[in-house]
Design a protein around this motif. Sequence first.
Motif, PDB file in Angstrom:
ATOM      1  N   ILE A 100       0.405  -1.175  -0.234  1.00 17.48           N
ATOM      2  CA  ILE A 100       0.317   0.022  -0.060  1.00 17.48           C
ATOM      3  C   ILE A 100       1.112   1.305   0.069  1.00 17.48           C
ATOM      4  O   ILE A 100       1.647   1.517   0.997  1.00 17.48           O
ATOM      5  N   PRO A 101       1.072   2.096  -0.632  1.00 19.87           N
ATOM      6  CA  PRO A 101       2.014   3.152  -0.701  1.00 19.87           C
ATOM      7  C   PRO A 101       1.701   3.854  -0.055  1.00 19.87           C
ATOM      8  O   PRO A 101       0.646   4.167   0.492  1.00 19.87           O
ATOM      9  N   GLY A 102       3.285   4.087   0.674  1.00 20.90           N
ATOM     10  CA  GLY A 102       3.849   4.660   1.567  1.00 20.90           C
ATOM     11  C   GLY A 102       2.712   4.499   2.897  1.00 20.90           C
ATOM     12  O   GLY A 102       2.794   4.871   4.499  1.00 20.90           O
ATOM     13  N   VAL A 103       1.663   3.702   3.096  1.00 16.08           N
ATOM     14  CA  VAL A 103       1.681   3.050   4.009  1.00 16.08           C
ATOM     15  C   VAL A 103       1.986   1.575   5.155  1.00 16.08           C
ATOM     16  O   VAL A 103       2.603   1.438   5.975  1.00 16.08           O
ATOM     17  N   PHE A 104       1.961  -0.062   4.248  1.00 15.58           N
ATOM     18  CA  PHE A 104       2.423  -0.461   4.226  1.00 15.58           C
ATOM     19  C   PHE A 104       3.589  -1.305   3.060  1.00 15.58           C
ATOM     20  O   PHE A 104       3.164  -1.091   1.797  1.00 15.58           O
ATOM     21  N   TYR A 105       4.938  -1.378   3.501  1.00 15.97           N
ATOM     22  CA  TYR A 105       5.629  -2.541   3.124  1.00 15.97           C
ATOM     23  C   TYR A 105       6.073  -3.381   3.565  1.00 15.97           C
ATOM     24  O   TYR A 105       5.934  -3.843   4.555  1.00 15.97           O
ATOM     25  N   GLY A 106       5.355  -5.030   2.698  1.00 19.28           N
ATOM     26  CA  GLY A 106       6.021  -6.488   4.203  1.00 19.28           C
ATOM     27  C   GLY A 106       6.346  -7.260   2.272  1.00 19.28           C
ATOM     28  O   GLY A 106       6.476  -7.221   1.240  1.00 19.28           O
TER      29      GLY A 106
END
Length: 123
Positions: A100-106
Amino acid sequence: MISYVTLGTRDLQQAADFYTSLLGDLGAKRLINMERIVFIGKNNKEPMLAVCVPFNKEDPHPGNGVMLALAPGSKELVDQLYHKAIALGATCDGAPGQRIPGVFYGAYIRDLDGNKVCFNHFG
């Protein structure tokens, strides 16, 4: 609020070695070693990960929709944990990336018993 999370395993020593090695750089170590369960974490006052041979002695079953999520503190550490897990024998279930751009990196792996694990960073 969370005391510990348990993942089932067929091979307690192998699972304990995997998670102790994987999480060691974050300060985790074996805290409690028992006959069928090992607790891994920084101390017993913070959330821990336990690996265990199921009490009923039947094969463990990774749950559909069940996932352990670990937040190491940065995108770089997400990448490091993912690559270390793969080197330790885990399989890829989703390469590192912005979800999620700018919110969640996984990044997602399946451990040696098929349990799903996410390494993530919010923000």
